[in-house]
Structure formats: C-alpha cells, structure tokens
Motif scaffolding. Structure first.
Motif, PDB file in Angstrom:
ATOM      1  N   TYR A 137       0.642  -1.103  -0.077  1.00 35.13           N
ATOM      2  CA  TYR A 137      -0.150   0.013  -0.072  1.00 35.13           C
ATOM      3  C   TYR A 137       0.703   1.327  -0.039  1.00 35.13           C
ATOM      4  O   TYR A 137       1.814   1.484   0.545  1.00 35.13           O
ATOM      5  N   ILE A 148      -5.683   2.650   5.904  1.00 32.76           N
ATOM      6  CA  ILE A 148      -5.134   1.658   5.755  1.00 32.76           C
ATOM      7  C   ILE A 148      -4.231   0.968   6.716  1.00 32.76           C
ATOM      8  O   ILE A 148      -4.224  -0.346   6.857  1.00 32.76           O
ATOM      9  N   ILE A 161       3.981  -1.097   3.786  1.00 32.10           N
ATOM     10  CA  ILE A 161       3.255   0.448   3.586  1.00 32.10           C
ATOM     11  C   ILE A 161       4.110   1.380   3.307  1.00 32.10           C
ATOM     12  O   ILE A 161       5.081   1.495   4.415  1.00 32.10           O
ATOM     13  N   PRO A 180      -9.425  -2.862   0.666  1.00 29.21           N
ATOM     14  CA  PRO A 180      -8.188  -3.298  -0.301  1.00 29.21           C
ATOM     15  C   PRO A 180      -8.453  -3.602  -1.598  1.00 29.21           C
ATOM     16  O   PRO A 180      -9.427  -4.408  -2.054  1.00 29.21           O
ATOM     17  N   SER A 224      -3.565   3.458  -4.279  1.00 28.92           N
ATOM     18  CA  SER A 224      -2.970   3.479  -3.033  1.00 28.92           C
ATOM     19  C   SER A 224      -2.825   1.881  -2.522  1.00 28.92           C
ATOM     20  O   SER A 224      -1.961   1.625  -1.928  1.00 28.92           O
ATOM     21  N   SER A 225      -3.658   0.930  -3.341  1.00 29.72           N
ATOM     22  CA  SER A 225      -3.531  -0.462  -3.223  1.00 29.72           C
ATOM     23  C   SER A 225      -2.854  -1.137  -4.330  1.00 29.72           C
ATOM     24  O   SER A 225      -3.583  -1.242  -5.482  1.00 29.72           O
TER      25      SER A 225
END
Length: 316
Positions: A137, A148, A161, A180, A224-225
């Motif tokens: 992520y 997240i 992350i 997700p 972002s995922s």
C-alpha cells in the motif's frame, strides 16, 4: 484531523489506539525512533518498543520472531534501509514464511532530498511486487493512511506500507472507506487519465486543475492499493480516455506506471501511455523535493505539460 500531517505521526497514533483496543502490537525500530516519530508510543507504553540498533536484518528477523510468538510486529524505519539492507530477511522471514509482520517504509521516494541515492527509496514498490505473499500500500493522505494502517494491523499476514516523509494535505473526507484493492478515482474526466501513487497524487490533482483551465478534461486516479489491486476496475476507468499519464516518485519500472502498462496491454487497449518518474537506469538528484520533481516532470506543471504534448500528438 489537521489539513496536513506527517504520515509517521498518523502511524504512531494508530499504534497507540490499537494497543488500547487490546491488539498485542510491538514496534521494532533500528535506531530510528526519531524517523518513526515513535516517542508518544513509548511514553504511553514504556517497555513495549524493541530497538535493535542500526541492524536492519536483525530488525526484520526480530519482527518475524515476535510474529511467530503471537505478536503483531511492526517495523518502523527508513524505506531504503528496510528494503535494501534487509532484502533477504523480508523475502524469506516475512514473505515466504507468511509471518504477521507489518513493514512500514518511512521517508520513501526522494523524501530525504539532498542526502541523495543512499537515502532515496525509488525502487521499493518494484522490489516488493517481485516478492510473493505480501500486500502493498502507498497512502496519499493522512485520512487514507489511517484507514490503511487500521486495516493492516487487523489483517493476518505480511503487509508493506510506503509512507512519504513530508506532511501531506488531506484528500479524503473522514468518512472515506478504505477497501483493499480499490481504485480511487478522485476526479472524473474524459480526455486524459492521470494515474498516480502516494504523494504524487497531490501533483496529479493540481495538474488536472491546470488542464481544466485549458479546456482539457482530466481524470485523476490514485492507486494506493498496489497489491491487491482491482485491475478490472482500473481497466474500466481507463478504457474511455484517449491518453494516460502515470506519475510516481519511483522508478518507471515496477511501480504504478508498470501496473498501468500491464493493464492496458493485457486488455488490448490501444491507448497512448506516458510513464513519469525516474527513467530506466537513473537515480534521483541530490536536491529538495521541488527541484527533484521538476527535473523528473512529476510536479503538477510537468504532468500537465506531458498531457498537453500527448493530446497534441507530440513526442514526449
């Protein structure tokens, strides 16, 4: 939440709340307490932090051991040292053995600016995508970051992350729901899609505003995922535009630009794509963020300029 906040501070607040809720969380640092902004956690829970010193391989191995002992282990140190120095331990101890470790890559991208390539992390997404069995992520704002992290701490299994090192403004409302794999379309548009990763999403949003003033309708998509990633949803968002520009503070190989290229190619979409980021075989300059992004063309003006060139049929 304030309009701009350091993602490491968001991380620490999430850790404190998790322990208060009964999650047996143990942060592990590599003499990186200041980088991780971890002092509020230490004050709240003395004795719960593990500091292995400047020994990143030990950092990851220790976290894996804690996870095997039933803890939720979180590593908190600079992304370039986590990914490079502890590469084998991340691959074997965390990914291959499926340990419940959450790896936080702090000050990612070119956040360290003048400290140059030893401190830049511009290949971490590519490396982590090459490893199996780990979710990846890259939050773009404090609200998304918190969502997240809250998910990751309650998910069983390895997670990476990527956190930017600068304070970032808010892009999402507090009621934003993180899922997700979800593709996050921040702005609709019909001419060109601007697809960005992490902190460069802010540049894409500003670029879309520049293009709008010129009569160009730009869609803005935040990925972002990275893993999992709903590539079918990404395809649906891209199929109706004529051009795509990707932007990331990362090498153009293996990051969001590669992900977009894979989706376009695998679906047979004849849409022209320009990937912006560090060129193949290159390193970021030793300079502040503004100079770096200007050089790479991943600031708002550079992204808008590239979109204009594509639409005019010019070489980019």
């Amino acid at each position: 939440m304030s309009n701009a906040e350091h993602l490491a501070s968001v991380m620490v607040d999430a850790f404190i709340d998790a322990v208060n809720e009964g999650i047996d969380l143990v942060p592990v640092v590599a003499d990186s307490t200041s980088t991780a902004k971890i002092s509020p956690f230490v004050k709240a829970f003395p004795g719960r932090l593990v500091n292995v010193g400047i020994a990143e391989q030990t950092l990851v191995g220790t976290a894996a051991g804690l996870a095997l002992g039933g803890k939720v282990a979180v590593t908190c140190n600079a992304a370039p040292f986590l990914i490079s120095r502890a590469n084998e331990q991340v691959k074997v101890d965390v990914c291959y053995n499926n340990t419940n470790v959450k790896l936080f890559g702090l000050n990612a991208g070119a956040s360290y600016g003048p400290l140059a390539s030893t401190h830049h992390s511009t290949d971490d997404i590519a490396i982590m995508r090459g490893f199996g069995n780990i979710e990846i992520y890259a939050p773009s704002c404090p609200v998304e970051c918190r969502k997240i992290i809250d998910y990751a701490l309650r998910h069983t299994g390895p997670v990476y992350i990527r956190l930017d090192g600068k304070a970032l403004p808010v892009l999402h409302d507090d009621d934003y729901a993180f899922v997700p794999g979800k593709i996050d379309t921040l702005r609709e548009g019909s001419d060109v899609a601007l697809v960005a990763l992490g902190s460069t999403v802010h540049e894409a949003v500003s670029a879309a505003e520049i293009l709008n003033e010129q009569g160009i309708s730009a869609k803005v998509i935040s990925v972002s995922s990275v893993r999992p990633c709903d590539t079918q949803a990404l395809f649906e968002q891209l199929k109706d535009v004529s051009y795509v520009v990707s932007a990331e503070e990362h090498n153009v190989n293996g990051g969001v630009g590669s992900l977009v290229a894979e989706v376009l190619a695998e679906h047979g979409l004849g849409i022209r794509l320009k990937r912006l980021g560090l060129a193949d075989g290159q390193y970021a300059i030793a300079g502040d963020r503004a100079a770096t992004r200007d050089r790479l063309g991943i600031d708002a003006q550079g992204i808008a300029r590239t979109a204009q060139h594509l639409i005019r049929g010019e070489n980019v």
